[in-house]
Scaffold this motif. Structure first.
Motif, PDB file in Angstrom:
ATOM      1  N   GLY A 273       3.595  10.434  -7.503  1.00 16.63           N
ATOM      2  CA  GLY A 273       4.627  10.930  -8.395  1.00 16.63           C
ATOM      3  C   GLY A 273       5.952  10.212  -8.396  1.00 16.63           C
ATOM      4  O   GLY A 273       6.862  10.604  -9.149  1.00 16.63           O
ATOM      5  N   ALA A 274       6.140   9.157  -7.595  1.00 16.85           N
ATOM      6  CA  ALA A 274       7.435   8.471  -7.562  1.00 16.85           C
ATOM      7  C   ALA A 274       7.606   7.598  -8.801  1.00 16.85           C
ATOM      8  O   ALA A 274       6.685   6.882  -9.200  1.00 16.85           O
ATOM      9  N   ASP A 275       8.794   7.657  -9.385  1.00 19.25           N
ATOM     10  CA  ASP A 275       9.152   6.785 -10.505  1.00 19.25           C
ATOM     11  C   ASP A 275      10.094   5.673 -10.075  1.00 19.25           C
ATOM     12  O   ASP A 275      10.620   4.946 -10.911  1.00 19.25           O
ATOM     13  N   ALA A 276      10.341   5.558  -8.781  1.00 19.15           N
ATOM     14  CA  ALA A 276      11.174   4.480  -8.252  1.00 19.15           C
ATOM     15  C   ALA A 276      10.702   4.133  -6.853  1.00 19.15           C
ATOM     16  O   ALA A 276      10.307   5.016  -6.078  1.00 19.15           O
ATOM     17  N   VAL A 277      10.733   2.848  -6.524  1.00 21.31           N
ATOM     18  CA  VAL A 277      10.399   2.354  -5.191  1.00 21.31           C
ATOM     19  C   VAL A 277      11.544   1.441  -4.764  1.00 21.31           C
ATOM     20  O   VAL A 277      11.657   0.301  -5.224  1.00 21.31           O
ATOM     21  N   LEU A 278      12.415   1.977  -3.918  1.00 23.82           N
ATOM     22  CA  LEU A 278      13.554   1.222  -3.429  1.00 23.82           C
ATOM     23  C   LEU A 278      13.498   1.112  -1.906  1.00 23.82           C
ATOM     24  O   LEU A 278      12.806   1.890  -1.251  1.00 23.82           O
ATOM     25  N   PHE A 279      14.233   0.140  -1.370  1.00 21.66           N
ATOM     26  CA  PHE A 279      14.227  -0.133   0.060  1.00 21.66           C
ATOM     27  C   PHE A 279      15.645  -0.054   0.623  1.00 21.66           C
ATOM     28  O   PHE A 279      16.633  -0.210  -0.085  1.00 21.66           O
ATOM     29  N   PHE A 280      15.745   0.180   1.912  1.00 22.15           N
ATOM     30  CA  PHE A 280      16.960  -0.141   2.640  1.00 22.15           C
ATOM     31  C   PHE A 280      16.651  -1.387   3.461  1.00 22.15           C
ATOM     32  O   PHE A 280      15.754  -1.368   4.314  1.00 22.15           O
ATOM     33  N   GLN A 281      17.367  -2.416   3.202  1.00 20.09           N
ATOM     34  CA  GLN A 281      18.332  -2.669   2.167  1.00 20.09           C
ATOM     35  C   GLN A 281      17.984  -3.984   1.498  1.00 20.09           C
ATOM     36  O   GLN A 281      16.952  -4.577   1.805  1.00 20.09           O
TER      37      GLN A 281
ATOM     38  N   LEU B 105       0.823  -1.201   0.000  1.00 14.87           N
ATOM     39  CA  LEU B 105       0.000   0.000   0.000  1.00 14.87           C
ATOM     40  C   LEU B 105       0.859   1.254   0.000  1.00 14.87           C
ATOM     41  O   LEU B 105       0.642   2.176  -0.801  1.00 14.87           O
ATOM     42  N   TRP B 106       1.842   1.319   0.895  1.00 26.14           N
ATOM     43  CA  TRP B 106       2.638   2.533   1.041  1.00 26.14           C
ATOM     44  C   TRP B 106       3.584   2.723  -0.146  1.00 26.14           C
ATOM     45  O   TRP B 106       3.924   3.851  -0.486  1.00 26.14           O
ATOM     46  N   SER B 107       3.980   1.637  -0.781  1.00 26.13           N
ATOM     47  CA  SER B 107       4.788   1.760  -1.990  1.00 26.13           C
ATOM     48  C   SER B 107       3.967   2.342  -3.131  1.00 26.13           C
ATOM     49  O   SER B 107       4.416   3.250  -3.848  1.00 26.13           O
ATOM     50  N   TRP B 108       2.750   1.841  -3.281  1.00 28.54           N
ATOM     51  CA  TRP B 108       1.890   2.376  -4.335  1.00 28.54           C
ATOM     52  C   TRP B 108       1.442   3.799  -4.026  1.00 28.54           C
ATOM     53  O   TRP B 108       1.191   4.588  -4.943  1.00 28.54           O
ATOM     54  N   GLN B 109       1.369   4.147  -2.748  1.00 28.37           N
ATOM     55  CA  GLN B 109       1.054   5.536  -2.420  1.00 28.37           C
ATOM     56  C   GLN B 109       2.134   6.460  -2.975  1.00 28.37           C
ATOM     57  O   GLN B 109       1.835   7.529  -3.529  1.00 28.37           O
ATOM     58  N   ALA B 110       3.402   6.089  -2.829  1.00 25.83           N
ATOM     59  CA  ALA B 110       4.484   6.900  -3.379  1.00 25.83           C
ATOM     60  C   ALA B 110       4.354   7.022  -4.887  1.00 25.83           C
ATOM     61  O   ALA B 110       4.500   8.115  -5.457  1.00 25.83           O
ATOM     62  N   VAL B 111       4.068   5.912  -5.563  1.00 26.94           N
ATOM     63  CA  VAL B 111       3.903   5.949  -7.023  1.00 26.94           C
ATOM     64  C   VAL B 111       2.721   6.833  -7.398  1.00 26.94           C
ATOM     65  O   VAL B 111       2.805   7.663  -8.316  1.00 26.94           O
TER      66      VAL B 111
END
Length: 684
Positions: free
Chosen positions: A331-339, A322-328
């Motif tokens: 306006g986000a064009d990338a979804v990256l994680f640590f780590q 959910l929170w990853s798609w919220q970023a997209v």
């Protein structure tokens, strides 16, 4: 290539036989980009001037062979032990004069010419070696500037500060005027007498503190720019960025934006805060707005728990998606994680990773793979943009000045005040840009100013011109009070905004902790201006109040009890073809929502999609790949959303269009086919 997906990759934590497994797992998880090399300085330069890039060559070649792009770090985020041993003068000092020692990270003074020289020398090696590497997609300078060393107060910084002041003011006389040094016998006879605002017997000069915050931000940016200059010289055409932090006071995101080819953010939502998605939405809108709508990159988030909060809860099932798609959606064009792979040792060993300690047979890894598949299945979103007809103003200069000491109240929190004004717009489903006061505002139907304690003449004139041109402006308390040097504007508050707002504030009445006052309707004429004629404003307010005298404005709501009973609390003033609303207190959420709903109605601003159930967020992105409608259920129950027209599931484009969508708890839908412009445009 679609939305980039992946995470921080730190292969130096592991023996080389693990690297081949990493690449196979990345392919299985649909990883398309990793950030690499952030903390690799000590390994590539184990001793001064001795370079060992062979191992990193193998990492880069392996990633290129797997078709994975690299956001390549300059490796300067954490100096190796040999550097601070040979040059202890690079270590930062606090305002108490105590040195900050190695053993963690970011142990460098941003003003240190020795640190900068070694950093630039390293970047030259990295850029020369990998400028033409097929895996290279993006440069990542440093890491989270100002995260730990926000300011340094050492003698090197002091001399750098004096140089900065000479350039800013030109003369000691101009400095004395700007800093109001006639107060407390602080007048300087020479720049050499100026020090950083180190610990003093009592309140330091506020203008000095404000300038040191400006200077400290500039010193960090100079470090970034020195590395950027090397990268653009040796690898022209490769975009350059750095990962900013959310609502990060030391670093002015708007000031940095022009020197970043793409905005990048690290954001860690807190599973223990039920509505933290609202804070995320505000920060995401700011990132998107910083470069005027350009897509941005989410370079870090956690697939599960972090390790640095007092209590580190994991993300429940579905939250990471959910929170990853919220970023997209925002306006986000990338979804990256640590780590990528969870560390076995070190300070972040209990920070979750895409490959957890438990390996691949874990919920986290399964959710990672599922998210990677979903993102890979929707090429065409990347590059698309959102539109908004509402802007909320934010300004780091004012933030720095607002939260200094010796103010009417130390309870004024810029970030909290901003969210108090953003939340009603978010809950109403309205798309919103978050912009600096110097941005062109004429394209917005409504502008909200949560607080601009510091306001320049030029920006005040912009606000007046905006209202004159037909805009609806909402300004909240303690705004327009001081100029750029933190000097109170004469003639009464709110200074540069008195004429625009049609009122005068004669005295501030900050409320005691835990105390609130009643606020009620100011009369049928004022209330009738809103969306619902005759609306009765009734509720409570806290934190702050002001003694307001109207001078042309009409009263929308009044204080009903306390020392200011009967006095105006909310006003509206027609100015030119528009109106300026003023809120002299902090209204409770329901009352603030009612007020902003009425201002929206006056401005003709509609939500992205009408009639959304509570807890559901809608966003629209449009571009060459088409129009995408995102529905995000932040609630804990399944809900049904009625659409204004038939839309298709983006993952099954051959499916029939539908007018209703069921969203599971923490559910996500991505739809296509909406024909009319979204983004909170004009009301119909």
């Amino acid at each position: 290539m679609g939305i980039r997906f992946g995470g921080d990759y730190n292969p130096e934590h592991w023996p080389e036989e693990v690297w081949a497994e990493d690449l196979a797992l990345m392919k299985a998880a649909h990883v398309s980009m990793v950030t690499a090399g952030i903390f690799s300085w000590a390994k590539v330069e184990p001793r001064p001037g001795e370079w060992d890039f062979g191992w990193f060559d193998r990492v880069m070649d392996g990633l290129a062979g797997a078709g994975i792009e690299v956001c390549l770090a300059t490796m300067t985020a954490s100096p190796p032990p040999w550097l601070s041993q040979a040059h202890p003068e690079i270590l930062p000092e606090g305002p108490d004069g105590q040195r900050r020692w190695p053993g963690a990270r970011q142990h460098f003074c941003p003003s240190s010419p020795v640190f900068r020289a070694h950093a630039v020398r390293l970047v030259e090696q990295v850029a020369a070696r990998y400028a033409d590497h097929p895996a290279l997609a993006l440069w990542h300078v440093g890491n989270e500037f100002g995260c730990h060393t926000r300011q340094c107060f050492c003698d090197v910084s002091a001399e750098h500060f004096r140089s900065w002041l000479r350039e800013r003011y030109g003369s000691v006389a101009a400095l004395n005027d700007a800093w109001s040094t006639s107060f407390w016998s602080q007048a300087y006879g020479d720049f050499a007498q100026v020090l950083p605002p180190r610990n003093a017997p009592t309140f330091a000069n506020p203008a000095q503190q404000l300038d040191y915050l400006r200077f400290s931000d500039a010193a960090l940016r100079e470090c970034y720019l020195a590395e950027r200059a090397v990268l653009t010289r040796l690898a022209p055409g490769v975009p350059v960025t750095t990962n900013l932090m959310p609502q990060h006071k030391p670093v002015d995101a708007f000031g940095w934006a022009p020197s970043m080819d793409v905005m990048a953010l690290d954001f860690y939502q807190d599973p223990h805060v039920p509505d933290d998605h609202v804070r995320a939405a505000y920060v995401f809108d700011l990132m998107r707005s910083a470069r005027e709508g350009q897509p941005w990159l989410l370079l870090e988030q956690a697939p599960g728990a972090v390790n640095w909060r007092p209590r580190n809860g994991p993300k429940p099932p579905g939250a990471m998606r959910l929170w990853s798609w919220q970023a997209v959606a925002q306006g986000a064009d990338a979804v990256l994680f640590f780590q990528w792979r969870q560390s076995l040792g070190g300070a972040e060993k209990f920070h979750s990773a895409m490959v957890p300690h438990g390996g691949t047979d874990t919920r986290i890894f399964r959710e990672v793979c599922a998210l990677g598949r979903e993102l890979a299945a929707l090429p065409g979103i990347e590059g698309s943009r959102s539109r908004a007809s509402v802007a909320l103003l934010a300004d780091w200069q004012s933030w720095w000045a607002l939260e200094l000491d010796s103010r009417p109240s130390t309870a004024l929190d810029h970030s909290r005040i901003a969210l108090d004004h953003y939340r009603p717009l978010f809950e109403a489903g309205v798309a919103c840009d978050v912009v600096p006061p110097g941005r062109e505002l004429s394209g917005y139907r409504m502008v909200v100013v949560p607080n601009l304690y510091l306001l320049t003449d030029r920006d005040a004139a912009r606000l007046a011109a905006y209202v004159d041109g037909g805009g609806q402006l909402v300004v909240s308390f303690f705004s327009g009070i001081v100029d750029a040097c933190d000097r109170v504007r004469p003639g009464g508050y709110p200074g540069a905004l008195r004429e625009l707002l049609g009122l005068r504030v004669t005295e501030f009445w900050p409320l005691a902790e835990g105390r609130s006052v009643a606020v009620g309707d100011g009369g049928p004429t004022a209330a009738g201006r809103g969306r619902q004629a005759g609306r009765a404003y009734a509720g409570r307010a806290d934190l702050w109040s002001e003694e307001i005298e109207v001078a042309g404005a009409e009263v929308v709501a009044r204080f009903l009890d306390g020392e200011l009973a009967g006095r105006p609390a909310v006003t509206r003033h027609d100015h030119g073809r528009g109106s300026a609303w003023y809120v002299g207190t902090r209204l409770e959420p329901a009352l603030m929502r009612a007020l902003l709903d009425d201002v929206r109605a006056a401005a003709g601003v509609a939500p992205v999609l009408p009639g959304l159930p509570p807890g559901v967020q809608a966003a629209v992105r449009e571009g060459a790949g088409g129009r995408y409608v995102f529905l995000l259920n932040h609630g804990g129950r399944a809900v049904q959303v009625t659409l204004p027209e038939p839309l298709r599931d983006a993952w099954t484009p051959r499916a029939a269009a539908v007018t209703r969508v069921t969203l599971a708890a923490r559910g996500v839908a991505v739809l296509t086919g909406l024909q009319r412009a979204g983004g909170g445009g004009a009301a119909e």
